[in-house]
Design a protein around this motif. Structure first.
Motif, short mmCIF file in Angstrom:
data_model
loop_
_atom_site.label_atom_id
_atom_site.label_comp_id
_atom_site.label_asym_id
_atom_site.label_seq_id
_atom_site.Cartn_x
_atom_site.Cartn_y
_atom_site.Cartn_z
N VAL A 116 0.96 -1.02 -0.01
CA VAL A 116 0.15 -0.01 0.07
C VAL A 116 0.96 1.15 0.11
CG1 VAL A 116 -1.92 1.38 1.29
CG2 VAL A 116 -1.80 -1.40 1.22
N ARG A 117 0.61 2.24 -0.81
CA ARG A 117 1.45 3.54 -1.19
C ARG A 117 0.66 4.61 -0.35
NH1 ARG A 117 3.12 4.19 -6.36
NH2 ARG A 117 4.52 5.85 -5.48
N SER A 118 1.50 5.43 0.26
CA SER A 118 0.71 6.56 0.96
C SER A 118 -0.27 7.57 -0.15
CB SER A 118 1.76 7.24 1.84
OG SER A 118 2.20 8.46 1.12
N THR A 119 -1.10 7.94 0.26
CA THR A 119 -2.10 8.65 -0.47
C THR A 119 -1.15 9.98 -0.74
OG1 THR A 119 -3.35 9.81 1.45
CG2 THR A 119 -4.30 7.76 0.28
N ALA A 120 -0.68 10.62 0.14
CA ALA A 120 0.43 11.79 -0.13
C ALA A 120 1.39 11.55 -1.05
CB ALA A 120 0.82 12.24 1.35
N ASP A 121 1.91 10.47 -1.07
CA ASP A 121 3.07 10.26 -2.13
C ASP A 121 2.44 9.90 -3.33
OD1 ASP A 121 5.20 10.21 0.01
OD2 ASP A 121 5.42 8.14 0.01
N LEU A 122 1.23 9.02 -3.46
CA LEU A 122 0.60 9.37 -4.75
C LEU A 122 0.17 10.49 -5.03
CD1 LEU A 122 -1.48 6.04 -3.88
CD2 LEU A 122 0.23 6.20 -5.59
N VAL A 123 -0.39 11.44 -4.50
CA VAL A 123 -0.84 12.69 -5.10
C VAL A 123 0.60 13.43 -5.47
CG1 VAL A 123 -1.48 14.94 -4.38
CG2 VAL A 123 -2.86 13.13 -3.72
N ASP A 124 1.54 13.27 -4.81
CA ASP A 124 2.82 13.86 -5.32
C ASP A 124 3.53 13.39 -6.72
OD1 ASP A 124 3.01 15.46 -3.01
OD2 ASP A 124 4.54 14.44 -1.93
N GLU A 125 3.27 11.99 -6.58
CA GLU A 125 3.84 11.53 -7.84
C GLU A 125 2.91 11.58 -9.03
OE1 GLU A 125 4.41 6.80 -9.52
OE2 GLU A 125 4.54 7.28 -7.34
#
Length: 165
Positions: A10-19
């Protein structure tokens, strides 16, 4: 969230938004956490219903294959759309989580289940079980549309979607 030794993918939602930036859809609805898995992800399946959990029960009693069930209960807190028995079926059938735009019940039991559960709140009142509603149709709340097959990620910061294809 960086997980050590392969404990979780599971990837953090914050990291996904940044990416992913604008390619990622972010749900504005502020959910409460109920299951013991605070982070979860999977392909989206949907149910659209109002104060009737017949279709939710039917779907969660079938193989989940790591999917996340997104239930649009129209934001109603009048009746619960899942409780301990239905959520227990989700665990037994391999569902990764539930995102419920409505209420749940049996919250103390839900907290111990190995399942991600986000919902608006609680109500001890049962819903009807007529099976009214639709399965695997686009549902909309929180400023985004959830399409079956989208990839959903959820954690303490929120719920985000990567569109399919």
């Amino acid at each position: 969230m960086v997980m050590m030794s392969g404990v979780s993918d599971v990837r953090s939602t914050a990291d996904l938004v940044d990416e992913h930036g604008d390619a990622l859809r972010v749900c504005d609805t502020q959910f409460r956490q109920f299951g013991s898995h605070r982070e979860f992800s999977g392909a989206v399946r949907t149910v659209s219903c109002h104060q009737d959990n017949g279709l939710v029960k039917e779907l969660l009693n079938s193989p989940g294959e790591g999917c996340v069930l997104v239930v649009d209960g129209r934001g109603s807190l009048h009746t619960a759309l899942t409780g301990d028995l239905i959520a227990g079926a989700a665990v037994r059938n391999g569902w990764a989580g539930l995102v419920i735009h409505g209420a749940v019940r049996d919250s103390a039991v839900l907290a111990g289940l190995p399942l991600g559960i986000k919902a608006l709140g609680t109500n001890p009142r049962k819903s009807s079980k007529a099976g009214a509603g639709e399965v695997d149709v686009p549902v909309e709340f929180g400023g985004i549309t959830f399409h079956p097959g989208d990839q959903l990620y959820a954690d303490d910061d929120g719920v985000v979607l990567l569109p399919q294809g």
